[in-house]
Enzyme design. Structure first.
Site, PDB file in Angstrom:
ATOM      1  N   GLU A   1       0.835  -1.192   0.000  1.00  0.00           N
ATOM      2  CA  GLU A   1       0.000   0.000   0.000  1.00  0.00           C
ATOM      3  C   GLU A   1       0.875   1.249   0.000  1.00  0.00           C
ATOM      4  OE1 GLU A   1      -2.177   0.251   3.616  1.00  0.00           O
ATOM      5  OE2 GLU A   1      -3.013   2.218   3.183  1.00  0.00           O
TER       6      GLU A   1
ATOM      7  N   ASP B   1      -0.900  -1.023   5.737  1.00  0.00           N
ATOM      8  CA  ASP B   1      -0.745  -0.379   7.037  1.00  0.00           C
ATOM      9  C   ASP B   1      -1.669  -1.021   8.061  1.00  0.00           C
ATOM     10  OD1 ASP B   1       1.016   1.345   5.917  1.00  0.00           O
ATOM     11  OD2 ASP B   1      -0.408   3.017   5.703  1.00  0.00           O
TER      12      ASP B   1
ATOM     13  N   ASP C   1      -3.832   0.204   9.890  1.00  0.00           N
ATOM     14  CA  ASP C   1      -4.912   1.124  10.253  1.00  0.00           C
ATOM     15  C   ASP C   1      -6.173   0.792   9.463  1.00  0.00           C
ATOM     16  OD1 ASP C   1      -4.411   1.947   7.708  1.00  0.00           O
ATOM     17  OD2 ASP C   1      -3.628   3.921   8.241  1.00  0.00           O
TER      18      ASP C   1
ATOM     19  N   ASP D   1      -7.664   2.230   6.882  1.00  0.00           N
ATOM     20  CA  ASP D   1      -7.491   2.210   5.428  1.00  0.00           C
ATOM     21  C   ASP D   1      -6.799   0.930   4.979  1.00  0.00           C
ATOM     22  OD1 ASP D   1      -8.768   4.470   4.793  1.00  0.00           O
ATOM     23  OD2 ASP D   1      -6.972   5.723   4.509  1.00  0.00           O
TER      24      ASP D   1
END
Ligand code: TSJ
Length: 694
Positions: A484, A557, A559, A561
């Site tokens: 990503e 990541d 998180d 997203d």
């Protein structure tokens, strides 16, 4: 290009031969050892010798019997044993089956059937149990029975193959008032011949085995979710059987029970839980597609004087999806590569719809665009086809394709009859279905145009600049990291092992493939890059044998997203490259969440517990500062390599089919047409989201 491929092929076969030779040598040594030992213990050696010869063949070429010695082959052992218990249930003698992954990593399957016969079998001179476990091709054929008319077991060799590939194997049988026991070791040597060890008024069979790590060099660890998927499926395919799965390994204890009354109707309901049945407003009413179900049996003459009965069960429902999910089975075995039963089903669907369209609807446009194709008719369909046949023939490299030609017309007849009747009796549903199929046809014609244009513009040639490929051309050692973001992509590129690790950074947003049709999917850059990098096509053309990397690793990541992108990717693989997931080629990388710097050294933690542990071990105060990684981009190349990419240090999670199903579900919850589940998900996960975004 073609010559290059041929050269590659040749090298691989040579490698294979070398491997086989190595294995042969190994086993040869084994045998001489065994023979020494046999001389020492006089009893049973004669019988053991004949036993060895058969089982030795299995140990020399395990791939011929269980497909591979990797993850899939290992689980084949479980299926072989379970199938025998299921057969007993199909014969009507067993209602409960229990599968347990034991604390030591071995596996036990128990049923409450009649118990494997214990009396002597003339031909082998051994008991029924011993015969089943030591003589190749004896599976189910010992004893006098017509009951095995319909039998699972991919190769019909079952128990002896499992025994041959096990470090040890124990069988306990309760029948005729007694309790019997036998133990085998090191690939099928009888170390404790069958004996009556007590009384019992119960009936049933219990088989335990420990896979041999000399054979399964890659892994001997059973995967709970893989077994769960299979057992759940078994419960759906055989209504009325209670199947229990228990994990007793320390730290992962759990137990689940599968039982179904409705059979494959319940299966389709389950599969469509997160989908919406296809529906349209017609005038004031909302018309919705119900689950269509039928069963029937056909008698076929397959040779002079040889009549057989084929039992067919078919169930389908149209959903709002743009993909179709067809699951087919023969004698409870999933036929991953389809076969004659699927062909019969597809032809019946195609003809039923085109005939209905011609007779009752048909617009002028259709003359211009031609009849509907099967792809038009099958869009959005979830279907299960289950047949039972006394002598199934399987084809293809993995024996996942049903071959019997007489099954095609049998499934065709049963399905066509049901669909013809359904369409005529449900005119409103028929109308919206034809409307849906019309749209699919238009999308198909547009997609074809888009594809032709894309090919002409050579748009895909841009990939070269994005993919940092590895130098090795041997897929078995190659890994593709899908990363990503650009900055993380840069770090990954600099920190990788350029021989075996390729990096594909994702820049734009990935398309929600569950909701887009083919022409849009194909036009999406990120997806087109992925398809091209993996190199094995997509959708119905996807060919697992052509993949350029055996490990496809999603690195996002930690998180919200990141998890969103991960879910999107899994959904894409699930819908368009499902074999990747079935075959276990998809992984999720685990980047560390924290870094503690102490006396110039870095310590990484992958979760809160590990962080606490590090602080404790270093004797640090509670408020000692540490770094919390918000994204991969915060790590430099060497950190990322050391913590997340280096095969010696990293932690990868292998994605299973149930993970993908789960992702598909979560995805539908978040992105689907229904609002309620989305609300639910956000409320349920609010805490998680909070924690991550501090
Ligand atoms: F494959 C296996 F041997 F490992 C195995 C077999 C494993 C498990 C868990 C169960 C079984 C099994 C076999 N359960 N039930 C049976 N039944 C028979 O083998 C059986 C019993 C009675 C008669 C009969 O004609 O009386 C015939 C058969 C084949």
């Amino acid at each position: 290009m073609e010559e290059e491929n041929k050269a590659k092929e040749k090298i691989e076969t040579e490698d294979q031969i070398k491997k086989e030779e190595e294995q042969l040598k190994l086993t040869d040594v084994d045998v001489s050892n065994e023979r020494e030992r046999e001389k020492a213990s006089e009893s049973y050696s004669g019988k053991d010798m004949t036993v060895l010869e058969g089982l030795q063949a299995v140990r020399i070429r395990p791939g011929m019997y269980i497909g591979s010695t990797g993850f899939t082959g290992l689980h084949h052992l479980v299926w072989e044993i379970c199938d025998n218990a299921i057969d007993e249930a199909l014969a009507g003698y067993c209602t409960r089956i229990k599968v347990e992954i034991n604390a030591d990593g071995s596996l036990t399957v128990t049923d409450n059937g009649r118990g494997i016969p214990v009396d002597k079998v003339e031909k082998s001179g051994l008991s029924g149990v011993e015969t089943a476990f030591t003589i190749l091709h004896a599976g189910g054929k010992f004893g006098d029975n017509n009951i095995y008319k319909v039998s699972g077991g991919l190769h019909g060799v079952g128990a002896s193959v499992v025994n041959a590939l096990s470090k040890w194997c124990e069988v306990e049988v309760c029948r005729d008032g007694g309790k019997y026991f036998v133990r085998f070791e090191n690939g099928g040597h009888i170390v404790e011949p069958l004996k009556r060890i007590g009384d019992s008024d119960l009936r049933g069979s219990k088989v335990s085995f420990m896979p041999d790590s000399e054979i399964f060099r890659e892994t001997t660890t059973f995967d709970y979710d893989t077994i769960k998927d299979r057992l759940r499926m078994m419960a759906y395919l055989n209504k009325g059987i209670t199947i229990t799965l228990k994990d007793s390994r320390p730290g992962q204890e759990k137990e689940e029970v599968f039982y179904n009354e409705g059979g494959i109707k319940d299966f389709v309901t389950y599969l469509n839980k997160t989908k919406l049945p296809y529906s349209e407003k017609v005038k004031k009413d909302i018309v919705s597609c119900p689950i269509i179900y039928t069963e029937g049996a056909e008698e076929v003459t397959i040779a002079k004087d040889k009549k057989i009965r084929i039992y067919v069960e078919v169930c389908l429902q149209y959903t709002t999806d743009y993909t179709s999910r067809i699951f087919s089975f023969c004698n409870n075995i999933q036929t991953i590569d389809g076969g004659t039963h699927e062909v019969g089903f597809r032809n019946a669907l195609l003809n039923a719809i085109n005939e209905y369209d011609r007779n009752f609807i048909k617009s002028k446009d259709r003359d211009k665009d031609g009849s509907f194709t099967i792809d038009d008719c099958i869009e959005g369909v979830t279907a299960i086809i289950s047949v039972k046949h006394p002598d199934p023939q399987y084809e293809g490299q993995t024996k996942g394709k049903l071959g019997n030609s007489e099954i095609r017309p049998a499934v065709y007849q049963v399905t066509k009859k049901c669909l013809d009747r359904f369409l005529i009796e449900n005119k409103k549903v028929a109308e919206i279905l034809i409307h849906k199929i019309e749209q699919a046809q238009r999308a198909r014609l547009r997609a074809k145009k888009a594809r032709d244009e894309a090919r002409n513009n050579n748009k895909l040639a841009t990939l070269a600049g994005k993919l940092s490929n590895c130098s090795s051309k041997n897929p078995a050692e190659c890994e593709l990291f899908i990363v990503e973001g650009n900055s993380a992509g840069g770090s990954a590129k600099n920190g990788r092992d350029a021989k075996t690790q390729a990096i594909l950074p994702l820049r734009g947003k990935i398309l929600n493939t569950a909701k887009a049709n083919e022409s849009r999917i194909f036009a999406n850059n990120e997806i087109a890059n992925m398809i091209q990098a993996i190199g094995a096509g997509f959708g119905p053309d996807f060919d697992i044998n052509k993949i350029r990397y055996h490990k496809i690793i999603i690195m996002t990541d930690a998180d919200v997203d990141g998890s969103h992108i991960r879910i999107l990717l899994l959904t894409f693989f699930f819908n368009f490259m499902r074999d990747l997931i079935i075959n276990g080629n998809v992984y999720v990388a685990q980047p560390p969440l924290y870094c503690v710097t102490y006396q110039k050294k870095k310590y990484y933690a992958y979760n809160d517990d590990e962080l606490e542990l590090i602080k404790k071990q270093l004797n640090l105060k509670g408020n000692y500062p540490f770094q919390r990684y918000k994204g991969l981009g915060e790590m430099d190349a060497s950190q990322l390599s050391e913590t997340t990419m280096d095969p010696n240090n990293r932690k990868l999670i292998r994605v299973t089919l149930s993970d993908a199903l789960e992702a598909d579900k979560v995805f539908q919850d978040l992105m689907g047409d229904e609002v309620e589940p989305r609300k639910e998900f956000i409320i349920k996960n609010a805490k998680f989201v909070e924690n991550l975004d501090i």
